[in-house]
Design an enzyme around this catalytic site. Structure first.
Site, PDB file in Angstrom:
ATOM      1  N   GLU A 122       0.823  -1.212   0.000  1.00 41.57           N
ATOM      2  CA  GLU A 122       0.000   0.000   0.000  1.00 41.57           C
ATOM      3  C   GLU A 122       0.857   1.263   0.000  1.00 41.57           C
ATOM      4  O   GLU A 122       0.407   2.338   0.384  1.00 41.57           O
ATOM      5  CB  GLU A 122      -0.991   0.018   1.168  1.00 41.57           C
ATOM      6  CG  GLU A 122      -2.142  -0.932   1.013  1.00 41.57           C
ATOM      7  CD  GLU A 122      -1.736  -2.397   1.186  1.00 41.57           C
ATOM      8  OE1 GLU A 122      -1.911  -3.169   0.227  1.00 41.57           O
ATOM      9  OE2 GLU A 122      -1.238  -2.758   2.265  1.00 41.57           O
ATOM     10  N   ASN A 181       6.722 -10.178  -5.417  1.00 38.81           N
ATOM     11  CA  ASN A 181       5.634 -10.224  -4.432  1.00 38.81           C
ATOM     12  C   ASN A 181       4.291 -10.420  -5.128  1.00 38.81           C
ATOM     13  O   ASN A 181       3.932  -9.619  -5.987  1.00 38.81           O
ATOM     14  CB  ASN A 181       5.581  -8.930  -3.612  1.00 38.81           C
ATOM     15  CG  ASN A 181       4.526  -8.994  -2.526  1.00 38.81           C
ATOM     16  OD1 ASN A 181       4.545  -9.898  -1.698  1.00 38.81           O
ATOM     17  ND2 ASN A 181       3.595  -8.064  -2.544  1.00 38.81           N
ATOM     18  N   GLU A 182       3.602 -11.493  -4.765  1.00 40.29           N
ATOM     19  CA  GLU A 182       2.257 -11.766  -5.296  1.00 40.29           C
ATOM     20  C   GLU A 182       2.211 -11.539  -6.810  1.00 40.29           C
ATOM     21  O   GLU A 182       1.331 -10.856  -7.329  1.00 40.29           O
ATOM     22  CB  GLU A 182       1.230 -10.888  -4.575  1.00 40.29           C
ATOM     23  CG  GLU A 182       1.092 -11.230  -3.097  1.00 40.29           C
ATOM     24  CD  GLU A 182       0.110 -10.335  -2.359  1.00 40.29           C
ATOM     25  OE1 GLU A 182      -0.007  -9.146  -2.736  1.00 40.29           O
ATOM     26  OE2 GLU A 182      -0.534 -10.815  -1.425  1.00 40.29           O
ATOM     27  N   GLU A 262       1.352 -13.973   4.672  1.00 40.72           N
ATOM     28  CA  GLU A 262       0.575 -12.803   5.081  1.00 40.72           C
ATOM     29  C   GLU A 262      -0.728 -13.277   5.720  1.00 40.72           C
ATOM     30  O   GLU A 262      -1.712 -13.559   5.019  1.00 40.72           O
ATOM     31  CB  GLU A 262       0.276 -11.870   3.899  1.00 40.72           C
ATOM     32  CG  GLU A 262       1.486 -11.163   3.333  1.00 40.72           C
ATOM     33  CD  GLU A 262       1.113 -10.116   2.285  1.00 40.72           C
ATOM     34  OE1 GLU A 262      -0.099  -9.842   2.113  1.00 40.72           O
ATOM     35  OE2 GLU A 262       2.023  -9.589   1.624  1.00 40.72           O
ATOM     36  N   TYR A 330      -3.944  -0.375  10.394  1.00 44.83           N
ATOM     37  CA  TYR A 330      -4.244  -1.731   9.914  1.00 44.83           C
ATOM     38  C   TYR A 330      -4.973  -2.586  10.956  1.00 44.83           C
ATOM     39  O   TYR A 330      -5.140  -3.789  10.772  1.00 44.83           O
ATOM     40  CB  TYR A 330      -2.947  -2.441   9.480  1.00 44.83           C
ATOM     41  CG  TYR A 330      -3.133  -3.382   8.310  1.00 44.83           C
ATOM     42  CD1 TYR A 330      -3.089  -2.907   7.002  1.00 44.83           C
ATOM     43  CD2 TYR A 330      -3.352  -4.736   8.493  1.00 44.83           C
ATOM     44  CE1 TYR A 330      -3.259  -3.765   5.925  1.00 44.83           C
ATOM     45  CE2 TYR A 330      -3.532  -5.597   7.422  1.00 44.83           C
ATOM     46  CZ  TYR A 330      -3.476  -5.107   6.136  1.00 44.83           C
ATOM     47  OH  TYR A 330      -3.641  -5.958   5.066  1.00 44.83           O
TER      48      TYR A 330
END
EC number: 3.2.1.23
Length: 650
Positions: A122, A181-182, A262, A330
């Site tokens: 983010e 990443n992803e 995660e 978060y």
């Protein structure tokens, strides 16, 4: 040194050397587990991003993580922070990656590094540096663009050698390193790109470290995101049944440890949308099941921290642009300010059922102090100081608008200025930006604010009333680059052409805006509104962007500096600075965030006073018909508010 002492020293040295070389962290595929120094090992880790928490507080947060039952800390490497200008590197202060890893090691924590080059998180542009977008046609996360690959190779040749001595096998704490990443969620499926990265990582890190990938719990994402030579892990939150999620990981890793890279303790906030929370008992129940399966797990996030300055990113949802607030709390086990609460203790209790909790005290939460109100004074309007803000080089002259990145203005604001053709004087016209403004534009005609444009297809055209004054100013705000998905190549400013009644507008002056030019100067040296700085705005310019300043003595209020929160009641939208430090964006009129976290070290920058500067963009509480300035204040409070009322953007 006597011969006997030397011999003892030499033997001790050999013993220590042998111990270092005996250290290993590997995968036992026969028994589906990690091996640490030859013994079965399961990590319980937490995500903590060093750039989102002041270095002043790194030790406090890491000690709380250890006291919470974690044996490992996981962090991203933020390329955009470390290489803000191509070829110029920053590893100082909050960006001191090596010191962060060494500190974790000294506290007995292992480290997992998610080195990128793309990280998402983010953050603005998913952690990529903005200068990659000087050519808005660049292709990222792919072998299809040599410019991107060359930049990645260059960056990795700088950062990976810093990590290599810190690998576990070399006596450091790093047990594994993530590649990309992803990647499956990018929908490109360029496995040559992943192989290129693997060779690059092996070149700099060697073969004695576990390299891994992670993808969300969908089969087609694993197909795109994994290659056989990298260990595939999964991510999912408490909404997902761990057995079904790990069954998917098993399809791509038939043997080896189960790993949730995660495990979501909370979720992302967006401006104009309700603050996201996840019930502690709900998270704990899922964690209990994960640990019962002997899986390794990383909490994302364990502490979120803060998107100070301009670092928050954005997402796209069905063509709707969604900027992310300054707070990255978060709803994590540690709050934005690093406090332990219910979720911390509930998760600690679950961990203690499965692993031995270190016998260490839980550090106390930091003191929060309400320093009170600060009266603010309107110093000058934004347009009054455009030349100071763009010093020393001044505007860039172009025939057609360029993007922010093309003129080297990576974050914040840029002002576009031109003249409206005389044929449109004393008329109402329609202004169009062909590719939508990115991301928000305040439009002036003759230095009078007329309208605000948003990044929305419903706002592609606006009406302007043109009088005899023909100067057109468009102040564009970059609200954060898209940090994930296929639309993340997201150049800012005006990307395309501007037309008025279908007539193409040419000959622009572009002013790159450096707010530090105002904030860091002695305010007395800059032009102000007259009449002893009392706000005498007319009704036509009360919504014109302007700078405000206020300060209060520090020593007379508290004996020591403490964390606090800046509240901006009655203010609309803008950027806040305390003691010259860019806290980030405020936007209380859309919510949910109502306060900005001010860590104690920011107050320590000035031992005598607390100085506040706001760039207010939309409307301040200082103007009243009778010039009553009692409403013209901000306030330092002891309690955060990130779950306030929300209203749609625009």
């Amino acid at each position: 040194m006597r011969a006997g002492d030397f011999l003892l020293f030499f033997l001790a040295f050999l013993c220590a050397l042998q111990h270092i070389h005996s250290k290993s962290f590997t995968i036992d595929y026969e028994n589906d587990c990690f091996l640490k120094d030859g013994e079965p090992f399961r990590y319980i880790s937490g995500s903590f991003h060093y750039v989102r928490v002041p270095r002043f507080y790194w030790k406090d947060r890491l000690m709380k993580m250890k006291a919470g039952g974690l044996n490992t800390v996981q962090t991203y490497v933020t390329w955009n922070i470390h290489e803000p200008v191509q070829g110029q590197y920053n590893f100082e202060g909050n960006a001191d990656l090596v010191s962060f890893i060494e500190l974790a090691n000294s506290l007995g924590l292992l480290v997992i590094v998610r080195a990128g080059p793309y990280i998402c998180a983010e953050l603005d542009f998913g952690g990529f540096p903005a200068w990659l977008l000087k050519d808005p046609n660049i292709r990222v996360r792919s072998t299809k663009d040599k410019r991107f690959l060359d930049a990645v190779d260059s960056w990795m040749s700088v950062v990976l050698p810093k990590l290599q001595p810190l690998l576990y096998v070399n006596g450091g704490p790093i047990i594994s390193v993530q590649v990309e990443n992803e990647y499956g969620s990018f929908f490109v499926c360029d496995h040559d790109y992943m192989r290129h990265l693997e060779l690059l990582f092996r070149k700099h890190l060697g073969n004695d470290v576990i390299l891994f990938t992670v993808d969300s719990a969908f089969h087609f994402l694993f197909n795109c995101g994994t290659i056989p030579s990298l260990y595939p892990t999964i991510d999912f939150g408490p909404e997902k049944d761990p057995e079904s999620a790990f069954a998917l990981q098993r399809k791509f890793a038939p043997k080896g440890p189960l790993v949730n890279t995660e495990f979501y303790t909370g979720w992302i906030d967006y401006w104009g949308e309700k603050h996201q929370v996840k019930d502690a008992a709900f998270v704990a129940k899922s964690l209990d099941k994960i640990l019962s399966m002997n899986a390794s797990v990383n909490f994302y996030m364990y502490e979120g921290g803060t998107n100070f300055g301009f670092m928050s990113g954005a997402n796209m949802n069905l063509l709707s642009y969604k900027p992310i607030p300054t707070s990255y709390d978060y709803d994590a086990p540690l709050t934005e300010a690093g406090d332990t609460g219910t979720k911390f203790h509930v998760l600690r209790e679950i961990i203690s059922k499965h692993e031995k909790i270190p016998i260490v005290p839980i550090p106390a939460n930091t003191t929060k102090f309400a320093y009170g109100k600060v009266q603010m004074t309107r110093m000058f309007s934004f347009l009054d100081v455009v030349h100071e803000l763009s010093a020393p080089n001044g505007p860039v002259n172009t025939t057609f608008p360029l993007t922010m990145e093309q003129i080297g203005q990576n974050y914040g604001f840029v002002l576009y200025r031109t003249m409206i053709p005389k044929i449109f004087s004393r008329s109402t016209v329609r202004l169009t930006i062909s590719s939508l403004v990115r991301d928000r534009a305040i439009i002036y005609v003759g230095k009078v604010r007329q309208v605000t444009m948003f990044r929305s297809f419903s706002q592609a055209h606006v009406k302007l009333v043109v009088g005899s004054q023909l100067q057109l100013d468009i102040l564009v705000e970059n609200e954060g680059r898209i940090n994930a998905g296929p639309t993340m190549v997201d150049p800012k400013g005006i990307f395309g052409n501007v037309t008025i009644n279908k007539t193409l507008i040419k000959n622009w002056q572009m002013y790159p805006i450096n707010l530090d030019n105002v904030v860091s100067k002695e305010l007395s040296q800059l032009p102000r509104e007259g009449h002893k700085n009392i706000y005498h705005a007319s009704s036509s310019d009360i919504f014109a962007p302007a700078f405000f300043h206020g300060e209060i003595p520090l020593n007379s209020i508290a004996n020591d500096v403490h964390d606090t929160f800046l509240k901006v009641p009655g203010w609309s939208k803008g950027q806040a600075f305390v003691n010259g430090f860019n806290l980030g964006r405020y936007w209380p009129v859309v919510g949910p965030q109502q306060t900005l976290f001010v860590p104690a070290n920011v107050l320590s920058m000035n031992k005598q006073t607390i100085s506040v500067v706001l760039l207010e963009l939309d409307g301040d509480p200082c103007y009243t018909p009778h010039h009553n300035t009692t409403t013209c204040f901000v306030e330092f409070v002891a309690t955060p508010s990130i779950n306030g009322p929300v209203h749609p953007i625009g």
